[in-house]
Design a protein around this motif. Structure first.
Motif, PDB file in Angstrom:
ATOM      1  N   LYS A  70      12.833 158.261 182.206  1.00  0.00           N
ATOM      2  CA  LYS A  70      11.791 157.773 181.299  1.00  0.00           C
ATOM      3  C   LYS A  70      12.349 157.511 179.900  1.00  0.00           C
ATOM      4  CE  LYS A  70       7.810 159.926 183.558  1.00  0.00           C
ATOM      5  NZ  LYS A  70       6.731 160.935 183.432  1.00  0.00           N
ATOM      6  N   SER A  71      13.166 158.431 179.408  1.00  0.00           N
ATOM      7  CA  SER A  71      13.674 158.328 178.042  1.00  0.00           C
ATOM      8  C   SER A  71      14.690 157.203 177.888  1.00  0.00           C
ATOM      9  CB  SER A  71      14.315 159.661 177.617  1.00  0.00           C
ATOM     10  OG  SER A  71      13.387 160.718 177.673  1.00  0.00           O
ATOM     11  N   LYS A  72      15.615 157.112 178.842  1.00  0.00           N
ATOM     12  CA  LYS A  72      16.672 156.102 178.741  1.00  0.00           C
ATOM     13  C   LYS A  72      16.165 154.691 179.013  1.00  0.00           C
ATOM     14  CE  LYS A  72      20.782 156.714 178.606  1.00  0.00           C
ATOM     15  NZ  LYS A  72      21.796 156.650 177.522  1.00  0.00           N
ATOM     16  N   SER A  73      15.107 154.570 179.814  1.00  0.00           N
ATOM     17  CA  SER A  73      14.618 153.242 180.188  1.00  0.00           C
ATOM     18  C   SER A  73      13.785 152.596 179.097  1.00  0.00           C
ATOM     19  CB  SER A  73      13.789 153.328 181.478  1.00  0.00           C
ATOM     20  OG  SER A  73      14.589 153.753 182.564  1.00  0.00           O
ATOM     21  N   SER A  74      13.290 153.395 178.156  1.00  0.00           N
ATOM     22  CA  SER A  74      12.361 152.865 177.156  1.00  0.00           C
ATOM     23  C   SER A  74      12.958 151.721 176.339  1.00  0.00           C
ATOM     24  CB  SER A  74      11.897 153.992 176.229  1.00  0.00           C
ATOM     25  OG  SER A  74      13.004 154.596 175.590  1.00  0.00           O
ATOM     26  N   ASN A  75      14.238 151.821 175.980  1.00  0.00           N
ATOM     27  CA  ASN A  75      14.875 150.777 175.168  1.00  0.00           C
ATOM     28  C   ASN A  75      16.059 150.122 175.877  1.00  0.00           C
ATOM     29  OD1 ASN A  75      13.186 151.218 172.853  1.00  0.00           O
ATOM     30  ND2 ASN A  75      14.367 153.079 172.440  1.00  0.00           N
ATOM     31  N   ALA A  76      16.084 150.232 177.186  1.00  0.00           N
ATOM     32  CA  ALA A  76      17.223 149.714 177.955  1.00  0.00           C
ATOM     33  C   ALA A  76      17.008 148.261 178.368  1.00  0.00           C
ATOM     34  CB  ALA A  76      17.440 150.577 179.192  1.00  0.00           C
ATOM     35  N   THR A  77      18.114 147.568 178.625  1.00  0.00           N
ATOM     36  CA  THR A  77      18.036 146.213 179.172  1.00  0.00           C
ATOM     37  C   THR A  77      17.685 146.298 180.655  1.00  0.00           C
ATOM     38  OG1 THR A  77      20.374 146.156 179.807  1.00  0.00           O
ATOM     39  CG2 THR A  77      19.819 145.477 177.544  1.00  0.00           C
ATOM     40  N   ARG A  78      17.426 145.176 181.256  1.00  0.00           N
ATOM     41  CA  ARG A  78      17.079 145.154 182.683  1.00  0.00           C
ATOM     42  C   ARG A  78      18.207 145.741 183.539  1.00  0.00           C
ATOM     43  NH1 ARG A  78      13.552 142.360 186.049  1.00  0.00           N
ATOM     44  NH2 ARG A  78      14.327 142.003 188.156  1.00  0.00           N
ATOM     45  N   ASP A  79      19.446 145.323 183.247  1.00  0.00           N
ATOM     46  CA  ASP A  79      20.590 145.830 184.021  1.00  0.00           C
ATOM     47  C   ASP A  79      20.780 147.328 183.806  1.00  0.00           C
ATOM     48  OD1 ASP A  79      21.097 143.342 185.049  1.00  0.00           O
ATOM     49  OD2 ASP A  79      22.650 142.837 183.582  1.00  0.00           O
TER      50      ASP A  79
ATOM     51  N   GLU B 213      19.822 166.455 174.668  1.00  0.00           N
ATOM     52  CA  GLU B 213      21.241 166.367 174.300  1.00  0.00           C
ATOM     53  C   GLU B 213      22.047 165.514 175.289  1.00  0.00           C
ATOM     54  OE1 GLU B 213      23.059 169.490 172.259  1.00  0.00           O
ATOM     55  OE2 GLU B 213      21.368 169.003 170.955  1.00  0.00           O
ATOM     56  N   LEU B 214      21.668 165.550 176.559  1.00  0.00           N
ATOM     57  CA  LEU B 214      22.428 164.805 177.565  1.00  0.00           C
ATOM     58  C   LEU B 214      22.043 163.329 177.641  1.00  0.00           C
ATOM     59  CD1 LEU B 214      22.834 167.246 180.597  1.00  0.00           C
ATOM     60  CD2 LEU B 214      24.189 167.038 178.505  1.00  0.00           C
ATOM     61  N   LEU B 215      21.093 162.915 176.827  1.00  0.00           N
ATOM     62  CA  LEU B 215      20.712 161.496 176.830  1.00  0.00           C
ATOM     63  C   LEU B 215      21.812 160.596 176.276  1.00  0.00           C
ATOM     64  CD1 LEU B 215      16.970 161.593 175.642  1.00  0.00           C
ATOM     65  CD2 LEU B 215      17.859 161.356 177.969  1.00  0.00           C
ATOM     66  N   ILE B 216      22.808 161.181 175.626  1.00  0.00           N
ATOM     67  CA  ILE B 216      23.897 160.366 175.074  1.00  0.00           C
ATOM     68  C   ILE B 216      24.828 159.849 176.165  1.00  0.00           C
ATOM     69  CG2 ILE B 216      23.862 161.574 172.864  1.00  0.00           C
ATOM     70  CD1 ILE B 216      26.335 163.135 173.769  1.00  0.00           C
ATOM     71  N   PHE B 217      24.677 160.372 177.381  1.00  0.00           N
ATOM     72  CA  PHE B 217      25.615 160.001 178.447  1.00  0.00           C
ATOM     73  C   PHE B 217      25.058 158.903 179.349  1.00  0.00           C
ATOM     74  CE2 PHE B 217      26.723 164.496 177.518  1.00  0.00           C
ATOM     75  CZ  PHE B 217      28.009 164.259 177.044  1.00  0.00           C
ATOM     76  N   SER B 218      25.985 158.148 179.898  1.00  0.00           N
ATOM     77  CA  SER B 218      25.638 157.077 180.827  1.00  0.00           C
ATOM     78  C   SER B 218      25.182 157.679 182.156  1.00  0.00           C
ATOM     79  CB  SER B 218      26.855 156.177 181.052  1.00  0.00           C
ATOM     80  OG  SER B 218      27.855 156.899 181.770  1.00  0.00           O
ATOM     81  N   PRO B 219      24.509 156.881 182.997  1.00  0.00           N
ATOM     82  CA  PRO B 219      24.071 157.396 184.301  1.00  0.00           C
ATOM     83  C   PRO B 219      25.212 157.975 185.136  1.00  0.00           C
ATOM     84  CG  PRO B 219      22.981 155.322 183.834  1.00  0.00           C
ATOM     85  CD  PRO B 219      23.990 155.527 182.748  1.00  0.00           C
ATOM     86  N   ASP B 220      26.369 157.324 185.117  1.00  0.00           N
ATOM     87  CA  ASP B 220      27.498 157.816 185.919  1.00  0.00           C
ATOM     88  C   ASP B 220      27.989 159.174 185.418  1.00  0.00           C
ATOM     89  OD1 ASP B 220      27.588 155.719 187.731  1.00  0.00           O
ATOM     90  OD2 ASP B 220      28.883 154.506 186.466  1.00  0.00           O
ATOM     91  N   PHE B 221      28.005 159.352 184.119  1.00  0.00           N
ATOM     92  CA  PHE B 221      28.450 160.641 183.571  1.00  0.00           C
ATOM     93  C   PHE B 221      27.415 161.729 183.831  1.00  0.00           C
ATOM     94  CE2 PHE B 221      32.223 161.483 180.874  1.00  0.00           C
ATOM     95  CZ  PHE B 221      32.970 160.389 181.288  1.00  0.00           C
ATOM     96  N   VAL B 222      26.150 161.386 183.723  1.00  0.00           N
ATOM     97  CA  VAL B 222      25.093 162.340 184.056  1.00  0.00           C
ATOM     98  C   VAL B 222      25.218 162.762 185.521  1.00  0.00           C
ATOM     99  CG1 VAL B 222      22.605 162.481 184.500  1.00  0.00           C
ATOM    100  CG2 VAL B 222      23.431 161.691 182.291  1.00  0.00           C
ATOM    101  N   LYS B 223      25.523 161.806 186.359  1.00  0.00           N
ATOM    102  CA  LYS B 223      25.706 162.103 187.778  1.00  0.00           C
ATOM    103  C   LYS B 223      26.827 163.118 187.987  1.00  0.00           C
ATOM    104  CE  LYS B 223      26.483 159.767 192.215  1.00  0.00           C
ATOM    105  NZ  LYS B 223      26.700 158.448 192.868  1.00  0.00           N
ATOM    106  N   MET B 224      27.946 162.940 187.282  1.00  0.00           N
ATOM    107  CA  MET B 224      29.062 163.886 187.400  1.00  0.00           C
ATOM    108  C   MET B 224      28.662 165.285 186.939  1.00  0.00           C
ATOM    109  SD  MET B 224      32.629 161.958 186.429  1.00  0.00           S
ATOM    110  CE  MET B 224      32.110 161.309 184.852  1.00  0.00           C
ATOM    111  N   ILE B 225      27.938 165.345 185.821  1.00  0.00           N
ATOM    112  CA  ILE B 225      27.503 166.638 185.288  1.00  0.00           C
ATOM    113  C   ILE B 225      26.582 167.347 186.275  1.00  0.00           C
ATOM    114  CG2 ILE B 225      26.157 167.762 183.463  1.00  0.00           C
ATOM    115  CD1 ILE B 225      27.108 165.491 181.581  1.00  0.00           C
TER     116      ILE B 225
END
Length: 521
Positions: free
Chosen positions: A229-238, A194-206
């Motif tokens: 692992k989950s977020k990086s699978s379809n992410a851009t390099r940045d 469920e928390l995969l919908i959030f950006s790294p910065d928001f996950v950090k806050m949580i």
């Protein structure tokens, strides 16, 4: 209320609205101040917003509020957009006699505890999309999410409330996505997806808020690995770069046992292909180093950086060992150190055949750990023998320096004999090996031949004991020791003969023997 269209508003280049300036300004402190300073006539005014929250949709909600005498239907789905638009337009009580839009949205948030889990999660996602940081809405949504996660973990640990129908977990089962997760996660970990919908910065806050409330750090560590692992699978390099940096930063704040060495190596392999900040990379290397005793040879076989001609990244492994030794001061057990020593012996044997690996780097590997890390130097010797065999261009001086990493007292008799016969090793090393083994044998023989030696025990025991059946094993053991002593005597005589031959062939003068004690100084 008389309405005229005397103000043109361009909202983020998406849409142009013709509005009544007086009506909107009566609720908006921002427009009130702007028009108060403007000298433009009513007929030629145009207002351009480039960063209006929610774009045209957000501005349209504001107009509905203004044209409806300060009334608008607020719901869990639109409250983030209304709140952000109200803040942007400065719609507070100082402008209107009635409760203004910002106050109404804040009032609505007082009942956030009654929202479902999916409603809270959706509101927090809108806060992220609208860049509401910081704000009362963001604080309340974060607080609600964290509080419910804490409650879910506590309920999961109690058998009486761990069922999906439990009131404590009712918010975790109100969406189809959560239901589908139950087959893949235990009840306590359903929120990972469920928390995969959030950006790294928001996950950090949580997660930071979870840590403040003493949330289980092992669970947080598992989530971070899953998130990466989950977020990086379809992410851009940045995007991958940002994910890795935030995950490493958060993992670094956790307790030592919250994440495994294997998981950290999986992150490192991703990070090696990214230009992560040096301080973040240092944190990752220190975490791996602190857990190096949990690692395997496969973990260490990392390719050398681009531009380097040797096969494996030896410098990286040396940094791991350095980090491990820094952490070792907090350990009382010698077992982790011995595990790392075993790992390093395996690594040296693996990198030894690399023709591009310089002697100085191989020697650095051999000397990376203190002498007390190994009870035997046989494996190090075998790796060293392999290295010297491949690197035929090594000078005698380089070989002597490398052999100084060996502790001859920790070489077995078989290895010492092998070394003394090897033409690849320098003559001084051969002699040192023979001398070391001879000294060990002499010491053992002196002990064996002493009056109190174990060799005299059988006679004394035969005089005093009748050796009943239960003492047969002890008798056999002592007889075995006697046999071993006789074997050692034969080996000693053989080595004395061998040593004489080696010394005649390899040492040409008394001055060479005299210099032996200073060979490795």
């Amino acid at each position: 209320m008389e309405i005229c269209c005397n103000l043109e508003v361009d909202v983020n280049g998406e849409e142009i609205f013709m509005v009544d300036k007086k009506t909107v300004a009566s609720y908006s402190g921002r427009l009130s101040k702007l028009f108060g300073k403007s000298k433009a006539t009513l007929r030629n005014m145009k207002l351009i917003f480039q960063d209006f929250p929610g774009g045209a949709e957000g501005f349209e909600l504001v107009l509905k509020f203004c044209y409806n005498n300060g009334n608008v239907k607020i719901s869990t789905s639109n409250v983030p957009l209304l709140y952000s638009a109200a803040k942007f337009m400065e719609m507070n009580s100082s402008i209107s006699g009635t409760q203004n839009l910002q106050e109404q949205t804040e009032k609505y948030l007082e009942d956030i505890s009654e929202w479902t889990w999916s409603e809270v999660l959706n509101a927090l996602k809108q806060c992220q999309d609208l860049s509401l940081n910081p704000s009362i809405l963001l604080e309340k949504c974060l607080d609600s999410v964290v509080g419910r996660l804490n409650l879910a973990v506590e309920a999961n640990s109690c058998p009486s409330t761990s069922s999906p129908d439990s009131s404590a977990l009712r918010f975790s089962c109100d969406t189809k996505s959560t239901e589908s997760l139950k087959t893949g996660f235990s009840n306590g970990l359903w929120w990972f997806e469920e928390l995969l919908i959030f950006s790294p910065d928001f996950v950090k806050m949580i997660l930071q808020l979870l840590l403040k409330r003493n949330f289980d750090e092992v669970v947080i560590g598992r989530f971070l690995i899953y998130y990466q692992k989950s977020k990086s699978s379809n992410a851009t390099r940045d995007e991958k770069l940002k994910i890795v940096e935030v995950v490493v930063e958060m993992l670094y704040t956790l307790e030592h046992n919250s994440v495994s060495c294997k998981s950290l190596f999986s992150i490192l392999r991703v990070a090696l292909g990214l230009n992560i900040e040096k301080c973040i990379r240092n944190k990752l290397e220190r975490m791996i180093g602190a857990r190096l005793d949990q690692g395997s040879l496969d973990n260490l076989l990392l390719p050398s950086p681009s531009g380097m001609n040797y096969l494996y990244d030896v410098n990286l492994v040396l940094r791991f060992v350095k980090a491990f030794l820094l952490e070792k001061t907090n350990r009382t057990s010698p077992i982790p150190l011995r595990r790392v020593a075993r790992l390093m012996d395996l690594y040296m044997a693996e990198v030894a055949p690399d023709p591009c690996l310089k002697p100085s780097k191989f020697l650095a590997l051999a000397k990376a750990l203190p002498d007390n890390a190994r009870s035997s130097h046989d494996d190090m010797y075998r790796a060293m023998d392999m290295y010297i065999e491949v690197h035929t261009e090594m000078s005698e001086e380089e070989k002597v320096k490398m052999c100084c990493a060996l502790n001859y007292e920790k070489l077995s008799a078989e290895t010492c004999i092998n070394l003394s016969k090897s033409i690849r090793f320098p003559s001084t090393s051969s002699i040192q090996a023979l001398i070391s083994e001879q000294l060990k044998l002499k010491s053992l023989l002196q002990t064996a031949n002493s009056p109190t030696s174990i060799t005299s025990l059988p006679c004394k025991l035969d005089e005093k004991l009748d050796f009943p059946e239960e003492n047969e094993k002890l008798k056999a053991h002592i007889q075995g020791i006697q046999w071993r002593v006789m074997e050692l005597e034969r080996v000693c005589k053989k080595m004395q003969t061998q040593m004489t031959k080696v010394m005649k062939s390899k040492v040409t003068s008394h001055s060479q023997l005299k210099s032996l004690p200073w060979l490795c100084s």
